[in-house]
Design a protein around this motif. Sequence first.
Motif, PDB file in Angstrom:
ATOM      1  N   ALA A  82       2.750  18.611   2.284  1.00  0.00           N
ATOM      2  CA  ALA A  82       2.656  17.221   1.850  1.00  0.00           C
ATOM      3  C   ALA A  82       4.120  16.691   1.152  1.00  0.00           C
ATOM      4  O   ALA A  82       4.819  17.439   0.425  1.00  0.00           O
ATOM      5  N   PRO A  83       4.048  15.350   1.481  1.00  0.00           N
ATOM      6  CA  PRO A  83       5.247  14.643   0.866  1.00  0.00           C
ATOM      7  C   PRO A  83       4.972  13.940  -0.438  1.00  0.00           C
ATOM      8  O   PRO A  83       3.861  13.826  -0.936  1.00  0.00           O
ATOM      9  N   VAL A  84       6.127  13.220  -0.974  1.00  0.00           N
ATOM     10  CA  VAL A  84       5.913  12.459  -2.204  1.00  0.00           C
ATOM     11  C   VAL A  84       5.652  11.203  -1.485  1.00  0.00           C
ATOM     12  O   VAL A  84       6.195  10.906  -0.609  1.00  0.00           O
ATOM     13  N   ASP A 106     -12.028  17.421 -12.136  1.00  0.00           N
ATOM     14  CA  ASP A 106     -13.046  16.687 -11.832  1.00  0.00           C
ATOM     15  C   ASP A 106     -12.840  16.280 -10.193  1.00  0.00           C
ATOM     16  O   ASP A 106     -12.475  15.288  -9.726  1.00  0.00           O
ATOM     17  N   ARG A 107     -13.480  17.286  -9.440  1.00  0.00           N
ATOM     18  CA  ARG A 107     -12.939  17.055  -8.092  1.00  0.00           C
ATOM     19  C   ARG A 107     -14.291  17.324  -7.279  1.00  0.00           C
ATOM     20  O   ARG A 107     -14.981  17.936  -7.401  1.00  0.00           O
ATOM     21  N   ASN A 108     -14.174  16.276  -6.018  1.00  0.00           N
ATOM     22  CA  ASN A 108     -15.284  16.890  -5.057  1.00  0.00           C
ATOM     23  C   ASN A 108     -14.517  16.756  -3.627  1.00  0.00           C
ATOM     24  O   ASN A 108     -14.066  15.966  -3.259  1.00  0.00           O
ATOM     25  N   ALA A 126       0.792  -1.200   0.045  1.00  0.00           N
ATOM     26  CA  ALA A 126       0.144   0.020  -0.030  1.00  0.00           C
ATOM     27  C   ALA A 126       1.015   1.207  -0.095  1.00  0.00           C
ATOM     28  O   ALA A 126       1.948   1.331   0.519  1.00  0.00           O
ATOM     29  N   THR A 127       0.321   2.031  -0.737  1.00  0.00           N
ATOM     30  CA  THR A 127       1.309   3.449  -0.745  1.00  0.00           C
ATOM     31  C   THR A 127       0.529   4.479  -0.083  1.00  0.00           C
ATOM     32  O   THR A 127      -0.761   4.597  -0.153  1.00  0.00           O
ATOM     33  N   LEU A 128       1.209   5.564   0.481  1.00  0.00           N
ATOM     34  CA  LEU A 128       0.447   6.529   1.199  1.00  0.00           C
ATOM     35  C   LEU A 128       1.303   7.842   0.925  1.00  0.00           C
ATOM     36  O   LEU A 128       2.531   7.956   1.200  1.00  0.00           O
TER      37      LEU A 128
HETATM   38  P1  ADP Z   1      -3.440  16.659  -5.295  1.00  0.00           P
HETATM   39  O1  ADP Z   1      -2.618  17.869  -4.997  1.00  0.00           O
HETATM   40  O2  ADP Z   1      -4.201  17.211  -6.659  1.00  0.00           O
HETATM   41  O3  ADP Z   1      -4.240  16.469  -4.133  1.00  0.00           O
HETATM   42  P2  ADP Z   1      -1.032  15.570  -5.731  1.00  0.00           P
HETATM   43  O4  ADP Z   1      -0.682  14.708  -6.876  1.00  0.00           O
HETATM   44  O5  ADP Z   1      -0.172  16.655  -5.155  1.00  0.00           O
HETATM   45  O6  ADP Z   1      -2.471  15.487  -5.707  1.00  0.00           O
HETATM   46  O7  ADP Z   1      -0.957  14.425  -4.512  1.00  0.00           O
HETATM   47  C1  ADP Z   1      -1.309  14.712  -3.031  1.00  0.00           C
HETATM   48  C2  ADP Z   1      -0.516  13.289  -2.202  1.00  0.00           C
HETATM   49  O8  ADP Z   1      -0.975  12.344  -2.814  1.00  0.00           O
HETATM   50  C3  ADP Z   1       0.906  13.597  -2.431  1.00  0.00           C
HETATM   51  O9  ADP Z   1       1.468  13.538  -1.124  1.00  0.00           O
HETATM   52  C4  ADP Z   1       1.322  12.495  -3.297  1.00  0.00           C
HETATM   53  O10 ADP Z   1       2.703  11.949  -3.120  1.00  0.00           O
HETATM   54  C5  ADP Z   1       0.256  11.445  -3.288  1.00  0.00           C
HETATM   55  N1  ADP Z   1       0.152  10.575  -3.901  1.00  0.00           N
HETATM   56  C6  ADP Z   1       0.271  10.656  -5.326  1.00  0.00           C
HETATM   57  N2  ADP Z   1       0.037   9.472  -5.934  1.00  0.00           N
HETATM   58  C7  ADP Z   1       0.143   8.332  -5.014  1.00  0.00           C
HETATM   59  C8  ADP Z   1       0.025   7.193  -5.087  1.00  0.00           C
HETATM   60  N3  ADP Z   1      -0.136   6.260  -5.970  1.00  0.00           N
HETATM   61  N4  ADP Z   1      -0.182   6.321  -3.683  1.00  0.00           N
HETATM   62  C9  ADP Z   1      -0.135   7.303  -2.617  1.00  0.00           C
HETATM   63  N5  ADP Z   1      -0.437   8.450  -2.670  1.00  0.00           N
HETATM   64  C10 ADP Z   1       0.020   9.146  -3.911  1.00  0.00           C
END
Ligand code: ADP
Length: 732
Positions: free
Chosen positions: A304-306, A464-466, A219-221
């Motif tokens: 927010a992180p990567v 396309d956001r909610n 799972a990624t977060l």
């Molecule tokens: P937004 O700002 O439009 O919500 P972002 O691309 O900035 O979208 O992403 C917000 C967060 O989602 C960041 O922390 C990013 O790393 C994370 N994110 C992007 N892709 C994934 C993924 N596949 N799994 C988990 N988190 C992700």
Amino acid sequence: MSTAQQGNQGRLWAIAEISRRVPRRISNGLKVSDYFGCNTFNAKVMAEKLPKDVHKSLVKTMNNGHVLDQSIAAAVAHAVKEWAIEKGATHYCHWFQPNTGITAEKHDTFLTIDGDGQPIERFSASQLVQSEPDASSFPSGGMRATFEARGYTAWDPNTPIFIMESTNGKTLCIPSVFISYHGQALDKKTPLLRSVEYLSRNALRVLKLFGKTPDHVEATLGPEQEYFLIDDAFYSLRPDLVAAGRTLIGAKPPKGQELEDQYFGSIKSRVLAFMQEFEHELFKLGVPVKTRHNEVAPSQYETAPVFELVSVATDHNQLTMEMLRRVARRHNLAFLIHEKPFAGINGSGKHNNWSMATSDGENLLDPGATPSENLQFLVCLMATLKGVYKHSGLLRASIASSGNDHRLGANEAPPAIISAFLGDALTKVLDSIEAGDLRGATTERQVINLGIAKLPEIARDNTDRNRTSPFAFTGNKFEFRAVPSSASTATPMATLNAAVGEALGEIADAIEGRISAGEALDKAVIEVVREWVIETRAVRFEGNNYAEEWVVEAERRGLPNLRKTPEALAQLQTDAARELFTKAGVYSVDELESRYHLETERYIKDLEIEIAAMQELAATMVLPAAYKHQALLASSVGSLKAIGVSGDLLGAQIAEVEQVAGLIADLKTALAKLEAEVEAAEGEDLDKKATALAYPVSDAMAVVREACDKLENTIDDTLWPLPKYREMLFLV
Ligand code: ADP
Ligand code: MG
């Protein structure tokens, strides 16, 4: 009036302090890539410091979630020690996450005295792998009492070991899990790691259907972290912020967030200096913080992180919260992580962006480029929806806290009702599948004709956001937006992993069943997806989640609306909870029971602290100020009388004294009522007490607050002791 009588000296001092503040400078001319992760025992350091075979084995453990080969521990411990001492660390600790929701550590020095009486630095394999903190004071929900009083921490090699710098030294931190001698989880991290294994097992079954056999699925977060900052001079003058993390009273300022001029606005220089420093600190620790901006409310911000693997991201989010707090102090700022530090303006959340990825790097929630990838995507999507639908109560429980109760459903954050948003494009695809447009579609060509191959462009459309949905699809991941700002991401993510893991297993069963009955894969998938689209329809909601009508509509659909923490936590005691968590191996029955107890106890303690703090504020600050103000008015009336003023002129001022006396009486009545409700809430039964605190007691607190806020808006400003909203939120 002498200054001794003035109540606002503290506020004046704070304002004077703040006017002298200058942005704190740090010297840092470095390129981030030159120092990123320099305080971690990372891949590069490991390759340098470890013997080749040891390195290979450790990398395997870290990358693939394999169990640590104990025979390499000695070599790793030696290398870690050499590296840490070279970097100036004097102590080490197992860094873990007990059920307090924050991290814990107990430091030991490397120093030992050898046989000849000589001082020497030592660090053994067993010290690396395991440690035994005196853990009896951590919340265990009664679990250890029934089994074993002690617990131990064990190295969790998923997150790199790191060095924390502090003013007078450095400490080596070993990310760890915390378990009892019988293997029960005493922390938040262990269930999370277990949930990933369960998710992986079941996701692999789905992937196998599509001919893929990665080593495992993760799972990624990526948690977006919201927080407030105010000047610490104000903070130190607010006993409610110090004790409870939120303001328990405070009148609405003339200006709040209505101008909407804060969101994405230019960042004030003092705050930017702070952000740059905490990011610098986090970069050293290998935390990939990426985005910074102002949030909607005044003095509210986001980082927010990567995204990373969920276990690593959970650790890194803990480090992020810790660094935010530490670095804020250096800038004379108070870091407020509470979900609702200020009434009347937005609160803070932690949006958990979540997806699933294979060990080969494929994102399972990314609509693919080919029809068959899209089929796989649809299966993973439906499993996610089913998991969220079936276990929405548990997901709600996973984000329950006293702080979040002030935020959920407050027209600024997703409601307590858990639903999922997919967006137009995807909804259309599911609708057409449901309508049976695809019946008989067994070849790739027909699937293409039905437009599934076009998913990627449409679904990723960022417009396309909610923003009102608690669980929104955002193109290639879901965003669980109802998570509290102060919470560890471990529990909501463990719950989501378990719920989706179960559904992945079930959908694999269903597809396998059809295939063994002779159906082709494409047809089997589409048929099962169709059934699941119908089954989970109730959880999909594309409209405005803040609207009153949604509450009614959700009830009609049979979706639970668990408004406050006690109802939400009660979900942990259902058969459905026991079944899911034991099947997934995330919690045993005992662990689940203990979690219920400790979360309920925590809720009660939070409320008790707030009540005590509120009573103290009212008695020792608000009422004394009110009496002084009343005396001021009364003496004014006396002076008028003395010079012979009477009639309307006198009456107007007498009315004013009476009005203040009335407000004082209201406050005293409200306090008496609060006390009575608190007394009525007392009792042995935890659930009953929690529910009483959530409703009659909280209602009584709201009345006390209202009375205090009216007084704040009435009393001579020079008599008011507490920093006001207009000051705290706007003076930085
Ligand atoms: P937004 O700002 O439009 O919500 P972002 O691309 O900035 O979208 O992403 C917000 C967060 O989602 C960041 O922390 C990013 O790393 C994370 N994110 C992007 N892709 C994934 C993924 N596949 N799994 C988990 N988190 C992700
Ligand atoms: Mg987002």
